[in-house]
Scaffold this motif. Structure first.
Motif, PDB file in Angstrom:
ATOM      1  N   MET A   1       0.848  -1.170   0.000  1.00  0.00           N
ATOM      2  CA  MET A   1       0.000   0.000   0.000  1.00  0.00           C
ATOM      3  C   MET A   1       0.896   1.236   0.000  1.00  0.00           C
ATOM      4  O   MET A   1       1.819   1.344   0.781  1.00  0.00           O
ATOM      5  CB  MET A   1      -0.903  -0.038   1.237  1.00  0.00           C
ATOM      6  CG  MET A   1      -1.964   0.992   1.208  1.00  0.00           C
ATOM      7  SD  MET A   1      -3.340   0.609   2.292  1.00  0.00           S
ATOM      8  CE  MET A   1      -3.098   1.840   3.536  1.00  0.00           C
ATOM      9  N   ASN A   2       0.589   2.163  -0.875  1.00  0.00           N
ATOM     10  CA  ASN A   2       1.411   3.362  -1.022  1.00  0.00           C
ATOM     11  C   ASN A   2       1.024   4.492  -0.072  1.00  0.00           C
ATOM     12  O   ASN A   2       1.848   5.297   0.317  1.00  0.00           O
ATOM     13  CB  ASN A   2       1.306   3.893  -2.459  1.00  0.00           C
ATOM     14  CG  ASN A   2       1.840   2.895  -3.460  1.00  0.00           C
ATOM     15  OD1 ASN A   2       2.846   2.257  -3.219  1.00  0.00           O
ATOM     16  ND2 ASN A   2       1.157   2.752  -4.574  1.00  0.00           N
ATOM     17  N   THR A   3      -0.241   4.587   0.267  1.00  0.00           N
ATOM     18  CA  THR A   3      -0.739   5.714   1.045  1.00  0.00           C
ATOM     19  C   THR A   3      -0.354   5.604   2.512  1.00  0.00           C
ATOM     20  O   THR A   3      -0.459   4.539   3.098  1.00  0.00           O
ATOM     21  CB  THR A   3      -2.275   5.818   0.920  1.00  0.00           C
ATOM     22  OG1 THR A   3      -2.626   5.813  -0.450  1.00  0.00           O
ATOM     23  CG2 THR A   3      -2.798   7.081   1.568  1.00  0.00           C
ATOM     24  N   GLN A   4       0.075   6.711   3.075  1.00  0.00           N
ATOM     25  CA  GLN A   4       0.423   6.792   4.496  1.00  0.00           C
ATOM     26  C   GLN A   4      -0.415   7.887   5.139  1.00  0.00           C
ATOM     27  O   GLN A   4      -0.982   8.737   4.459  1.00  0.00           O
ATOM     28  CB  GLN A   4       1.917   7.112   4.653  1.00  0.00           C
ATOM     29  CG  GLN A   4       2.846   6.114   3.996  1.00  0.00           C
ATOM     30  CD  GLN A   4       2.751   4.735   4.609  1.00  0.00           C
ATOM     31  OE1 GLN A   4       2.653   4.593   5.811  1.00  0.00           O
ATOM     32  NE2 GLN A   4       2.767   3.714   3.772  1.00  0.00           N
ATOM     33  N   GLU A  52      -5.170  14.712  -3.307  1.00  0.00           N
ATOM     34  CA  GLU A  52      -4.130  13.842  -3.860  1.00  0.00           C
ATOM     35  C   GLU A  52      -3.963  12.585  -3.006  1.00  0.00           C
ATOM     36  O   GLU A  52      -3.886  11.477  -3.517  1.00  0.00           O
ATOM     37  CB  GLU A  52      -2.811  14.614  -3.933  1.00  0.00           C
ATOM     38  CG  GLU A  52      -1.642  13.808  -4.428  1.00  0.00           C
ATOM     39  CD  GLU A  52      -0.341  14.608  -4.345  1.00  0.00           C
ATOM     40  OE1 GLU A  52       0.691  13.990  -4.029  1.00  0.00           O
ATOM     41  OE2 GLU A  52      -0.371  15.826  -4.577  1.00  0.00           O
ATOM     42  N   ARG A  53      -3.919  12.774  -1.687  1.00  0.00           N
ATOM     43  CA  ARG A  53      -3.753  11.626  -0.782  1.00  0.00           C
ATOM     44  C   ARG A  53      -4.992  10.729  -0.782  1.00  0.00           C
ATOM     45  O   ARG A  53      -4.882   9.509  -0.710  1.00  0.00           O
ATOM     46  CB  ARG A  53      -3.432  12.111   0.626  1.00  0.00           C
ATOM     47  CG  ARG A  53      -2.095  12.845   0.731  1.00  0.00           C
ATOM     48  CD  ARG A  53      -0.890  11.962   0.431  1.00  0.00           C
ATOM     49  NE  ARG A  53      -0.565  11.081   1.492  1.00  0.00           N
ATOM     50  CZ  ARG A  53       0.260  11.351   2.500  1.00  0.00           C
ATOM     51  NH1 ARG A  53       0.868  12.513   2.554  1.00  0.00           N
ATOM     52  NH2 ARG A  53       0.478  10.471   3.440  1.00  0.00           N
ATOM     53  N   SER A  56      -4.915   8.653  -3.825  1.00  0.00           N
ATOM     54  CA  SER A  56      -3.920   7.598  -3.639  1.00  0.00           C
ATOM     55  C   SER A  56      -4.507   6.450  -2.821  1.00  0.00           C
ATOM     56  O   SER A  56      -4.303   5.274  -3.144  1.00  0.00           O
ATOM     57  CB  SER A  56      -2.676   8.170  -2.948  1.00  0.00           C
ATOM     58  OG  SER A  56      -1.745   7.161  -2.685  1.00  0.00           O
ATOM     59  N   ASP A  60      -5.107   2.587  -3.844  1.00  0.00           N
ATOM     60  CA  ASP A  60      -4.643   1.442  -3.051  1.00  0.00           C
ATOM     61  C   ASP A  60      -5.774   0.450  -2.795  1.00  0.00           C
ATOM     62  O   ASP A  60      -5.581  -0.765  -2.851  1.00  0.00           O
ATOM     63  CB  ASP A  60      -4.076   1.907  -1.705  1.00  0.00           C
ATOM     64  CG  ASP A  60      -2.709   2.537  -1.828  1.00  0.00           C
ATOM     65  OD1 ASP A  60      -2.026   2.316  -2.848  1.00  0.00           O
ATOM     66  OD2 ASP A  60      -2.306   3.254  -0.885  1.00  0.00           O
ATOM     67  N   ALA A  63      -6.490  -1.445  -5.985  1.00  0.00           N
ATOM     68  CA  ALA A  63      -5.371  -2.230  -6.524  1.00  0.00           C
ATOM     69  C   ALA A  63      -5.511  -3.711  -6.198  1.00  0.00           C
ATOM     70  O   ALA A  63      -5.934  -4.086  -5.112  1.00  0.00           O
ATOM     71  CB  ALA A  63      -4.051  -1.703  -5.967  1.00  0.00           C
ATOM     72  N   GLY A  67       0.894  -5.092  -3.107  1.00  0.00           N
ATOM     73  CA  GLY A  67       0.763  -3.707  -2.708  1.00  0.00           C
ATOM     74  C   GLY A  67      -0.659  -3.245  -2.480  1.00  0.00           C
ATOM     75  O   GLY A  67      -0.877  -2.110  -2.093  1.00  0.00           O
ATOM     76  N   SER A  72      -2.258  -5.383   3.044  1.00  0.00           N
ATOM     77  CA  SER A  72      -1.787  -4.550   4.152  1.00  0.00           C
ATOM     78  C   SER A  72      -2.585  -4.753   5.437  1.00  0.00           C
ATOM     79  O   SER A  72      -2.094  -4.465   6.522  1.00  0.00           O
ATOM     80  CB  SER A  72      -1.864  -3.076   3.762  1.00  0.00           C
ATOM     81  OG  SER A  72      -1.042  -2.840   2.654  1.00  0.00           O
TER      82      SER A  72
END
Length: 129
Positions: A1-4, A52-53, A56, A60, A63, A67, A72
């Motif tokens: 996962m890209n988002t934090q 933007e976040r 994202s 995720d 997806a 990832g 996650s």
């Protein structure tokens, strides 16, 4: 996962509160000389960053494969077991071996029911598939 998670330090400089009291005033008077266009951009920075976040995060969630969000999220059923693993276990039928029902697991419970049904069918001389 890209988002934090968004941290306070990431947004500190793009908050409206970070602007001087009179941002359109010249620097000599305590401002930063913003034009009306600069002010509009300053007000847009934080919402655009959040957008933007959020996009994202949606990416995720959508997806598949490596990832993705399902990999996650940990289930805590077993060491390293993820939601993706659970979905696979469910599709393969192996989840029945650890899904609890009454004082046993679903697989054992269903097996016992089938044994009881087979026993009743035999006594009634009925053939089952």
């Amino acid at each position: 996962m890209n988002t934090q998670k968004i941290t306070e330090s990431e947004i500190e400089d793009i908050k409206i509160a970070s602007l001087p009291t009179r941002p359109t005033m010249p620097q000599a008077y305590g401002g930063i000389g913003y034009s009306s266009k600069d002010m509009k951009e300053a007000f847009d920075k934080l919402p655009l960053y959040i957008m933007e976040r959020l996009n994202s995060l949606i990416g995720d969630i959508e997806a598949e494969g490596a990832g993705g969000v399902c990999e996650s999220i940990k289930t805590n059923m077993f060491e390293g077991h993820s939601l993706k693993d659970f979905f696979n276990d469910f599709l393969l039928g192996t989840a029945a071996g650890y899904m609890g029902i009454y004082d046993t697991n679903l697989l054992e419970y269903l097996t016992k029911i089938r044994e009881d049904v087979d026993k009743i069918a035999k006594e009634l001389n009925v053939e089952l598939n």
